[in-house]
Design an enzyme around this catalytic site. Sequence first.
Site, PDB file in Angstrom:
ATOM      1  N   ARG A  43       0.799  -1.230   0.000  1.00 26.29           N
ATOM      2  CA  ARG A  43       0.000   0.000   0.000  1.00 26.29           C
ATOM      3  C   ARG A  43       0.829   1.277   0.000  1.00 26.29           C
ATOM      4  O   ARG A  43       0.362   2.316  -0.436  1.00 26.29           O
ATOM      5  CB  ARG A  43      -0.955  -0.010   1.201  1.00 26.29           C
ATOM      6  N   LYS A 147       5.037 -18.681   6.093  1.00 22.60           N
ATOM      7  CA  LYS A 147       4.478 -19.187   7.340  1.00 22.60           C
ATOM      8  C   LYS A 147       3.971 -18.012   8.171  1.00 22.60           C
ATOM      9  O   LYS A 147       4.452 -16.902   7.933  1.00 22.60           O
ATOM     10  CB  LYS A 147       5.508 -20.024   8.088  1.00 22.60           C
ATOM     11  N   HIS A 177      11.574 -21.934   5.711  1.00 25.03           N
ATOM     12  CA  HIS A 177      12.955 -21.610   5.329  1.00 25.03           C
ATOM     13  C   HIS A 177      13.965 -22.636   5.853  1.00 25.03           C
ATOM     14  O   HIS A 177      15.079 -22.719   5.350  1.00 25.03           O
ATOM     15  CB  HIS A 177      13.329 -20.175   5.724  1.00 25.03           C
ATOM     16  N   LYS A 181      17.945 -24.560   4.185  1.00 25.59           N
ATOM     17  CA  LYS A 181      19.271 -24.573   4.806  1.00 25.59           C
ATOM     18  C   LYS A 181      20.090 -25.717   4.222  1.00 25.59           C
ATOM     19  O   LYS A 181      19.595 -26.834   4.079  1.00 25.59           O
ATOM     20  CB  LYS A 181      19.144 -24.728   6.335  1.00 25.59           C
ATOM     21  N   GLU A 215      17.533 -20.950  20.625  1.00 22.67           N
ATOM     22  CA  GLU A 215      17.839 -19.594  20.176  1.00 22.67           C
ATOM     23  C   GLU A 215      18.293 -18.770  21.365  1.00 22.67           C
ATOM     24  O   GLU A 215      17.747 -18.901  22.466  1.00 22.67           O
ATOM     25  CB  GLU A 215      16.609 -18.942  19.560  1.00 22.67           C
ATOM     26  N   ASP A 234       5.167 -21.267  16.382  1.00 24.29           N
ATOM     27  CA  ASP A 234       6.289 -20.551  15.776  1.00 24.29           C
ATOM     28  C   ASP A 234       7.375 -21.506  15.276  1.00 24.29           C
ATOM     29  O   ASP A 234       7.966 -21.268  14.223  1.00 24.29           O
ATOM     30  CB  ASP A 234       6.891 -19.570  16.800  1.00 24.29           C
ATOM     31  N   HIS A 239       9.236 -25.789  11.414  1.00 22.43           N
ATOM     32  CA  HIS A 239      10.661 -26.108  11.318  1.00 22.43           C
ATOM     33  C   HIS A 239      11.031 -27.446  11.978  1.00 22.43           C
ATOM     34  O   HIS A 239      11.732 -28.266  11.403  1.00 22.43           O
ATOM     35  CB  HIS A 239      11.499 -25.009  11.969  1.00 22.43           C
ATOM     36  N   LYS A 329      13.337 -19.885  23.204  1.00 23.34           N
ATOM     37  CA  LYS A 329      13.951 -18.563  23.042  1.00 23.34           C
ATOM     38  C   LYS A 329      14.769 -18.289  24.299  1.00 23.34           C
ATOM     39  O   LYS A 329      14.513 -18.880  25.368  1.00 23.34           O
ATOM     40  CB  LYS A 329      12.866 -17.485  22.955  1.00 23.34           C
TER      41      LYS A 329
END
Length: 479
Positions: A43, A147, A177, A181, A215, A234, A239, A329
């Site tokens: 937009r 995703k 993704h 890898k 992570e 997530d 994944h 995380k």
Amino acid sequence: MPHSIVIFGASGDLTQRKLIPALYQLHRKGRLPDDTRVVGFSRTKFTHDEWRASLTESTQKFAGDNFDAESWGEFAQKIFYHPGDIGQAEDFAELDKMLVELEGDGESERVYYLSTAPRFYGPAAEMLGKSGMADESNGPRRVVIEKPFGTDGETASKLNAVVHSHFAEHQVYRIDHYLGKETVQNLMVLRFANSIFEPIWNRNYINHVQITVAEEVDIGSRAGYYETAGIIRDMFQNHILQLMMITAMEAPVKYAADPVRDEKVKVLQAVRPMTPEMLTADTFRGQYDGYLQEKDVAPDSQTATFAAMKLWIDNWRWQGVPFYLRSGKAMSCRTTQIVIRFRRPPHMLFENTSRNCEANQLVIQVQPAEGIQMHFQTKVPDQGMRFRQTDLDFRYDREFRGVMPEAYERLLLDALEGDASLFARADEVEAAWSICDPILQHWQNENQPPVYKYERGFWGPMESTEWMRETGREWFDTC
Ligand code: BG6
């Protein structure tokens, strides 16, 4: 044939951070098909030049050393922009007109990349269909969908239905993704281009499998998304289950989209459905300290930022072999690894040494120290029959020169060339939800199981270590 890649959600973060840098690297490496153009649609009222200027800045930042003004200058000539609204049919008609002008009269190949907010995936597919832009009579038309694909099985299946009313399945590329890898693709090469692993890749030799995606980062400024997603939506639905499928699948008859995806789906279909007792005993959730203080997080949020679970794959190959999956995380370090833990030797002939005899272990380091290590016992010289664990250590950075390509490079090129092997099929996405939905529902029952707190910089809650120990096993906590 001219190629166009149209990015919907062009002013978004993913476009700047990943998509344009990946397309630019493909250009630098001479891999983009000749006569390819990149068209942005969103937009914001950019002109072509304004969008190019904003991308010059962001690509310089995200491509780092892999940026040079000359090749960027060439690539920038391939970039165009069309301001428009996903809800407006006229904007799609105008976009189509612009594409035809750029591509010329003949046939062309087009990729429509939906990088918008997820609620627009369905409407965008619908508009593309209604405006005739999905019609393949003038060359291939593909749609790439980012995703998250749905928020549960029901919404994923509704989205599939909307997409399928305008695009045939061979035109749909659901991106994950992780499949782009190098090390994930190498897992297929390791298993199926070598003959030494397959004979032992089963219940007769393997005790259990661990898949960890840790992570170091926390949720950053993504609370709005993360509060509704949590770690299962997530990371697990996509994944981690992808990593599990590739680790566990049978050999496809050939490397092509459907044979590969047929075998992957069979893995998910064989996952033992979880009873309420299993959901309580075999799933585990945690939340890092400080999560509740993050901006836009509800003060009593139960959102999990860490999860671990044990799954069983009920087929001949894997009967009795647990798969332990975990992700979180704000953990100790960034590492993604698949650990194949073999059985111990059936009989120990060296007296007084059995306590030191660790089981063999194959560790596939998906990132960031990409490589593979085999752990095995070796005799310590000059110390009788004492032995200890040693490694065969393969590292990508020692073996191959050059930087590892970004996952998006491979996936964008595959989408442009029409190879869907590394994209998820409709049934695969729905089967993955059918594993995650019961967990999410179970966790909505208050305190089922509790949300364990963990300090930042740890391998998740202490209780997760205990939980694993109770099964007589240990997490492979190595950065
Ligand atoms: C994304 C998740 O899909 O994957 C993020 O939404 C996560 O929360 C990211 O950080 C991890 O990707 P990678 O490639 O850095 O392991």
